[in-house]
Design a protein around this motif. Sequence first.
Motif, short mmCIF file in Angstrom:
data_model
loop_
_atom_site.label_atom_id
_atom_site.label_comp_id
_atom_site.label_asym_id
_atom_site.label_seq_id
_atom_site.Cartn_x
_atom_site.Cartn_y
_atom_site.Cartn_z
N LEU A 1 0.82 -1.20 0.00
CA LEU A 1 0.00 0.00 0.00
C LEU A 1 0.87 1.26 0.00
CD1 LEU A 1 -2.91 1.07 0.10
CD2 LEU A 1 -2.76 1.02 2.59
N MET A 2 1.96 1.25 0.77
CA MET A 2 2.86 2.40 0.81
C MET A 2 3.49 2.65 -0.57
SD MET A 2 3.20 3.64 4.08
CE MET A 2 4.88 4.13 4.43
N VAL A 3 3.90 1.58 -1.23
CA VAL A 3 4.47 1.72 -2.57
C VAL A 3 3.42 2.24 -3.54
CG1 VAL A 3 5.56 0.51 -4.49
CG2 VAL A 3 6.19 -0.08 -2.14
N MET A 4 2.18 1.74 -3.39
CA MET A 4 1.10 2.17 -4.27
C MET A 4 0.81 3.66 -4.09
SD MET A 4 -0.82 1.00 -6.62
CE MET A 4 -2.02 1.87 -7.63
N ILE A 5 0.83 4.13 -2.87
CA ILE A 5 0.60 5.56 -2.60
C ILE A 5 1.67 6.39 -3.32
CG2 ILE A 5 0.73 7.34 -0.81
CD1 ILE A 5 -0.56 5.29 1.10
N THR A 6 2.92 5.96 -3.23
CA THR A 6 4.02 6.69 -3.86
C THR A 6 3.87 6.69 -5.38
OG1 THR A 6 5.45 5.99 -2.04
CG2 THR A 6 6.52 6.90 -3.98
N VAL A 7 3.48 5.55 -5.94
CA VAL A 7 3.28 5.46 -7.39
C VAL A 7 2.15 6.40 -7.83
CG1 VAL A 7 2.51 3.95 -9.26
CG2 VAL A 7 4.22 3.14 -7.63
N CYS A 8 1.06 6.42 -7.07
CA CYS A 8 -0.07 7.28 -7.42
C CYS A 8 0.30 8.76 -7.36
CB CYS A 8 -1.25 7.01 -6.48
SG CYS A 8 -2.08 5.44 -6.77
N ILE A 9 1.09 9.15 -6.34
CA ILE A 9 1.54 10.53 -6.26
C ILE A 9 2.42 10.87 -7.45
CG2 ILE A 9 3.00 12.14 -4.96
CD1 ILE A 9 0.28 11.73 -3.71
N GLY A 10 3.28 9.93 -7.86
CA GLY A 10 4.11 10.15 -9.04
C GLY A 10 3.28 10.31 -10.30
N LEU A 11 2.22 9.53 -10.43
CA LEU A 11 1.32 9.66 -11.58
C LEU A 11 0.62 11.01 -11.60
CD1 LEU A 11 -0.28 6.09 -11.61
CD2 LEU A 11 1.18 7.06 -13.39
N LEU A 12 0.19 11.45 -10.41
CA LEU A 12 -0.46 12.76 -10.32
C LEU A 12 0.52 13.88 -10.65
CD1 LEU A 12 -2.64 12.25 -7.11
CD2 LEU A 12 -3.48 12.57 -9.45
N MET A 13 1.75 13.74 -10.17
CA MET A 13 2.77 14.73 -10.49
C MET A 13 3.01 14.78 -11.99
SD MET A 13 3.98 16.38 -7.86
CE MET A 13 5.45 17.00 -8.65
N SER A 14 3.08 13.63 -12.62
CA SER A 14 3.29 13.58 -14.06
C SER A 14 2.12 14.21 -14.81
CB SER A 14 3.47 12.13 -14.52
OG SER A 14 4.61 11.56 -13.92
N ALA A 15 0.90 13.99 -14.28
CA ALA A 15 -0.28 14.58 -14.92
C ALA A 15 -0.28 16.10 -14.82
CB ALA A 15 -1.55 14.01 -14.28
N VAL A 16 0.25 16.60 -13.69
CA VAL A 16 0.29 18.06 -13.48
C VAL A 16 1.38 18.70 -14.34
CG1 VAL A 16 0.83 19.87 -11.81
CG2 VAL A 16 -0.69 18.00 -11.17
N VAL A 17 2.57 18.12 -14.29
CA VAL A 17 3.71 18.69 -15.01
C VAL A 17 3.65 18.35 -16.49
CG1 VAL A 17 6.23 18.78 -15.13
CG2 VAL A 17 5.08 18.56 -12.93
N GLY A 18 3.18 17.16 -16.80
CA GLY A 18 3.16 16.67 -18.18
C GLY A 18 3.50 15.21 -18.21
N GLU A 19 2.78 14.45 -19.01
CA GLU A 19 2.94 13.00 -19.02
C GLU A 19 4.37 12.56 -19.32
OE1 GLU A 19 0.09 11.16 -21.52
OE2 GLU A 19 -1.64 11.84 -20.36
N ASP A 20 5.06 13.34 -20.15
CA ASP A 20 6.42 12.94 -20.54
C ASP A 20 7.49 13.74 -19.79
OD1 ASP A 20 5.38 11.16 -22.42
OD2 ASP A 20 5.21 12.74 -23.93
N SER A 21 7.07 14.33 -18.66
CA SER A 21 7.99 15.22 -17.94
C SER A 21 9.23 14.49 -17.44
CB SER A 21 7.26 15.87 -16.76
OG SER A 21 6.73 14.89 -15.90
N ILE A 22 9.05 13.29 -16.90
CA ILE A 22 10.19 12.55 -16.34
C ILE A 22 11.18 12.19 -17.44
CG2 ILE A 22 10.87 10.48 -15.12
CD1 ILE A 22 8.08 10.52 -13.83
N ALA A 23 10.66 11.63 -18.52
CA ALA A 23 11.53 11.26 -19.64
C ALA A 23 12.20 12.50 -20.23
CB ALA A 23 10.72 10.55 -20.72
#
Length: 305
Positions: A216-238
Amino acid sequence: MVKIFYDWYITIFEGLYSSEGMYSTFSKYNDLFSTFLSNDIFKNIVAAIVSAGMGICLIYFLLDMSDKATAQNFTFEYIMRSFLKLSIAFFLMTHCMELIKLMVEIGTELAGNIQTENVGSDFFQNPDNVEAFKNGLTFISLKDGIGYAIKGLLPYVVIFLCNIITIFIAISRVVELTIRAVFAPIGVSDCFVEGSRSNGIRYLKKIAALALQFALMVMITVCIGLLMSAVVGEDSIAAMTDAFEAGFSMGNAFHGGPYFKKDQCIAFLDALFASDHYWTCLALAFTKIGLLIKSINVSNDIIGV
């Protein structure tokens, strides 16, 4: 100026976009659980507690039988059901360690599967990239460096606090798992009231919730990362890491070694702080802390404790 804060920016990047740190921290302390249970001291304690648990279980059984002895529904069928519950309780007490280890292994495997869907990057796991980033920051002017340091202060504090909370939860989870595992033979001894909703089964479900908390802790972190990517841009990390790789140079910076070019470092820092979405990303970081603290409650709800 900016060079001395390079570890801030790496911490912020990994805290907002990657679940690698979360997974590594929990894996480190999770492995200690098996080490604790393999310790001879714990084995001797468990053996003594199993004997005590069997005695307590027999008391529960006799109390249940005496309570129903004068009732009209005290039939042969009820007696057989009571002996079946006694057999199940004895089985759980003698095999509870294997069952608990299986629960933890399932939780760990599930966390690993979620980790493979990590939206973040292990870019800074490479020491050469860290060194190149550190040297590349040397080219940024003092004025810009002060601005980036001010921008990075609050996110760094929030992510640092989040990392401390993660370590605290990981340690307290392992300690609670160990204590519950050692006293499990007593905890599961009461299986005579309300069947699957008995105190013994509820005790095992609490352990299952602790095992699931890792995933569950890992899932929370993954979801926050997905939300961050959605805010900044889907390809922001790459885009951030690709820009680095495009600007990599094996030449010497001011202090020697490989470096990323100034434009790439500035592009990375601008994307890291999400430009116009700075406060939104900061709010997501605070949200992550709140969810991590509540993770055990959510895990209990999932298991049905």
